[in-house]
Design an enzyme around this catalytic site. Structure first.
Site, PDB file in Angstrom:
ATOM      1  N   ASP A 127       2.623  -4.252   4.013  1.00  0.00           N
ATOM      2  CA  ASP A 127       1.293  -4.258   3.419  1.00  0.00           C
ATOM      3  C   ASP A 127       0.900  -2.853   2.949  1.00  0.00           C
ATOM      4  O   ASP A 127       0.836  -1.914   3.737  1.00  0.00           O
ATOM      5  CB  ASP A 127       0.273  -4.758   4.452  1.00  0.00           C
ATOM      6  CG  ASP A 127      -1.044  -5.173   3.823  1.00  0.00           C
ATOM      7  OD1 ASP A 127      -1.485  -4.525   2.871  1.00  0.00           O
ATOM      8  OD2 ASP A 127      -1.633  -6.164   4.301  1.00  0.00           O
ATOM      9  N   SER A 135      -5.194  -8.103  -0.404  1.00  0.00           N
ATOM     10  CA  SER A 135      -4.148  -8.714   0.415  1.00  0.00           C
ATOM     11  C   SER A 135      -4.244 -10.230   0.446  1.00  0.00           C
ATOM     12  O   SER A 135      -3.230 -10.919   0.597  1.00  0.00           O
ATOM     13  CB  SER A 135      -4.216  -8.158   1.841  1.00  0.00           C
ATOM     14  OG  SER A 135      -3.884  -6.802   1.871  1.00  0.00           O
ATOM     15  N   THR A 150      -3.167 -11.312   5.360  1.00  0.00           N
ATOM     16  CA  THR A 150      -1.770 -11.695   5.147  1.00  0.00           C
ATOM     17  C   THR A 150      -1.311 -12.812   6.077  1.00  0.00           C
ATOM     18  O   THR A 150      -0.837 -13.855   5.611  1.00  0.00           O
ATOM     19  CB  THR A 150      -0.851 -10.480   5.249  1.00  0.00           C
ATOM     20  OG1 THR A 150      -1.238  -9.508   4.278  1.00  0.00           O
ATOM     21  CG2 THR A 150       0.599 -10.869   5.007  1.00  0.00           C
ATOM     22  N   ASP A 186       2.421  -6.651  -0.664  1.00  0.00           N
ATOM     23  CA  ASP A 186       1.418  -7.406  -1.405  1.00  0.00           C
ATOM     24  C   ASP A 186       0.779  -6.545  -2.486  1.00  0.00           C
ATOM     25  O   ASP A 186       0.314  -7.038  -3.505  1.00  0.00           O
ATOM     26  CB  ASP A 186       0.351  -7.958  -0.465  1.00  0.00           C
ATOM     27  CG  ASP A 186      -0.141  -6.925   0.542  1.00  0.00           C
ATOM     28  OD1 ASP A 186       0.328  -5.779   0.521  1.00  0.00           O
ATOM     29  OD2 ASP A 186      -1.011  -7.282   1.376  1.00  0.00           O
TER      30      ASP A 186
END
Length: 608
Positions: free
Chosen positions: A104, A152, A205, A395
């Site tokens: 991430d 995200s 996420t 992401d």
């Protein structure tokens, strides 16, 4: 002209068009000892040889062009089945596992930053790379339906559903209909499933794989769905390891962050979940061999500390690589006698947080721990008797990170100094907490005493900075009593400037992010540059999942809820300023509205 007066070189013999051919034949005769009869035709053998060569070259060129056109047509019109890198003969079959890793907020520069840091801190040669560097196969385009810069939630929805949606959507499309996820479809197909993160398990996420809400802020509802309590499909996850305990505890308890008095931990236990909440409980799992599924492990109220801080509290919190190893062992054991394997999502969650905080010291430790977890998965796949694949990506990128920074108006020198990050012992977040805690408990201390403590304990020991200015120390002291900017931003800026690391934002950016795989042949469809939704497509096709059937079931449940007047199970819709065009705005990009002038003179910022 009279006879006898002709020029000496003139001849009455007519010139021959084939004289050059005759010379060639005579030369061949001298070389071979064979004399050819004179060609009585107008054109000799050599002439027709040249014509033949020309025709052959023409035909060969045409053939090459035709083959090239046919090849290009084949590449652009192949059926969907072969676009994923396999055909009917090579498509995966039988028992198989897929591990999907999400870094991430990690952009390409995060790798450059962390690689140089590792080389410097460990005294490695310049060509020593990260494990990730050896598994790079492509890149991903990250925009959402509502912005060129995704968040995200929309990013993970692209992975989980294989579809684009708006920023803030948790596996919900712009029309507010839920979309079936690869994890839900995997569970339906008989696979075991798991989620491993270092942030809240209810964060965007992980939520996108096992929950559906209109806005990501609905973390209380997400917690209920993820244990199967408020989910139309029931429990779809077999293992969850991470943090975010506060969303599972009733608001009657000290560490709760719920808006109601529901005890989701107790509900989970009554539904059959096994629950662990501390290091002792985690160690009792025996690296996965003692796990009984379903398992819920929540090891912090909010997020597990940054790796740079967690490593000094190893007896309190497990690391990402430890949780990954435990999950892999547990799921492999649970599927040992099954015809199906498992799907596991592992997220290096706090790389993103370090980017939001513009903290390069925290970021390099997060990336290196993620790299270690990646290596852990590779080792598992190498030893596993079950075929499997690892696919990893981000992401989005966070912070607009650059391994360069111009500190003065004069032309900059080409430098960045990773050694400044080596000296840091804590994250800026941790130092900010220490600053406020110290000043709140030493209110009787003088300002000079407080500033001396800040410089010696936080700046010199915490950041490894020994040339702090009086103004910097004063700003830190003053920030403790202010809402904005937080002290963490000041600590992060101090070390970033000295390391000459640049940041363009405390938010996300639109840069393409890397795609990784256990081996290029494992994920041929993802080689090159792709939309992020194609990663979701790959997961679906590798595991042979039917997401459409899941979506239909979820939509049918939604319709029945509305018909019964029971309201929406995916939460409310956040209509900004009651804008009637809000729904359409989720499907198209916004435009410039004078934000530059609005921001002039504003020393403010947004939350992460």
């Amino acid at each position: 002209m009279a006879k006898g007066q002709e020029p000496l070189l003139q001849t009455s013999r007519p010139s021959s068009d084939g004289s050059s051919e005759r010379y060639i034949e005579e030369e061949d005769a001298l070389l071979t000892g064979t004399h050819k009869s004179p060609n009585t035709g107008k054109h000799g053998w050599a002439f027709w040889r040249e014509i033949g060569a020309f025709v052959w070259a023409l035909v060969a060129t045409a053939l090459v062009i035709v083959l090239a056109v046919l090849y290009q047509h084949q590449q652009t019109s192949i059926p969907n089945s072969s676009k994923n890198g396999w055909d009917d003969n090579t498509k995966p079959s039988g028992k198989r596992n897929l591990i999907f890793m999400v870094s991430d907020g990690m952009g390409p520069t995060s790798l450059s930053l962390s690689r140089s840091f590792k080389q410097t801190s460990q005294g490695l040669p310049f060509n020593e790379a990260l494990v990730l560097d050896h598994h790079l196969i492509g890149s991903s385009r990250t925009r959402s339906t509502s912005s060129l810069i995704t968040d995200s939630a929309a990013g993970a929805t692209a992975f989980s559903c294989g579809l684009k949606s708006y920023n803030g959507a948790i596996s919900v499309l712009p029309d507010h209909q839920p979309c079936g996820t690869v994890l839900e479809a995997a569970k339906k197909a008989g696979y075991m499933t798991g989620l491993v993160v270092t942030t809240r398990i209810t964060d965007a996420t992980p939520a996108c794989f096992a929950a559906h809400v209109n806005t990501r802020e609905e973390e209380d509802l997400i917690a209920e769905q993820m244990i199967g309590e408020e989910h139309p499909l029931g429990r779809v996850v077999d293992l969850m390891l991470g943090a975010g305990r506060c969303h599972f505890l009733p608001n009657t308890t000290t560490n709760s962050c719920r808006d109601d008095d529901k005890d989701i931990v107790q509900v989970a236990k009554e539904s059959g979940w096994n629950y662990v909440s501390d290091r002792a409980g985690f160690d009792g799992l025996n690296t996965g061999s003692a796990v009984e599924l379903p398992l819920l492990g929540l090891f912090a109220d909010l997020d597990i500390p940054y790796e740079i801080d967690r490593a000094k509290q190893h007896e309190v919190y497990p690391s990402l690589s430890e949780m990954a190893e435990t999950a892999l062992t547990a799921l492999a054991s649970a599927t040992q006698d099954s015809e199906k394997g498992f799907f596991l999502m592992i997220e290096g969650s706090r790389i993103d947080h370090a980017g939001h905080g513009n903290d390069p010291a925290a970021q390099v430790h997060e990336v290196i721990e993620y790299d270690k977890a990646f290596s852990t998965v590779l080792s598992f796949l190498d030893k596993s008797p079950t075929q499997g694949v690892l696919v990893g990506t981000s992401d989005h990128e966070t912070g607009g990170l650059a391994t360069a920074r111009q500190l003065h108006e004069t032309y900059p020198e080409y430098h960045w100094f990773p050694d400044m990050l080596v000296n840091a012992t804590h994250s800026s977040e941790h130092l900010s907490h220490e600053l406020r805690s110290h000043l709140s408990t030493h209110v009787a201390a003088s300002e000079d005493a407080a500033k001396t403590w800040i410089q010696s304990q936080l700046v010199e020991i915490g950041l490894g900075i020994h040339d702090a200015t009086d103004d910097e120390i004063q700003d830190l002291y003053d920030s403790a009593g202010k809402e904005w900017p937080p002290p963490s931003y000041l600590f992060a800026d101090m070390i970033s400037r000295r390391a000459q690391v640049g940041w363009t934002s405390h938010g996300h950016s639109a840069v393409d992010v890397n795609i990784y795989a256990s081996h290029p042949t494992d994920a041929k469809a993802l080689i090159g540059n792709h939309e992020n939704t194609e990663i979701g497509d790959f997961i679906r096709d590798y595991l042979d999942l039917d997401l459409g059937a899941i979506s239909d079931e979820l939509k049918s449940y939604t319709a029945s809820m509305i018909e019964q007047g029971r309201g929406s199970w995916i939460g409310g819709v956040d209509h900004d300023d009651d804008d009637d065009d809000d729904d359409s705005a989720r499907e198209q990009l916004d435009h410039y509205h004078g934000e530059f002038k609005r921001g002039l003179g504003c020393d403010c910022g947004g939350v992460h």
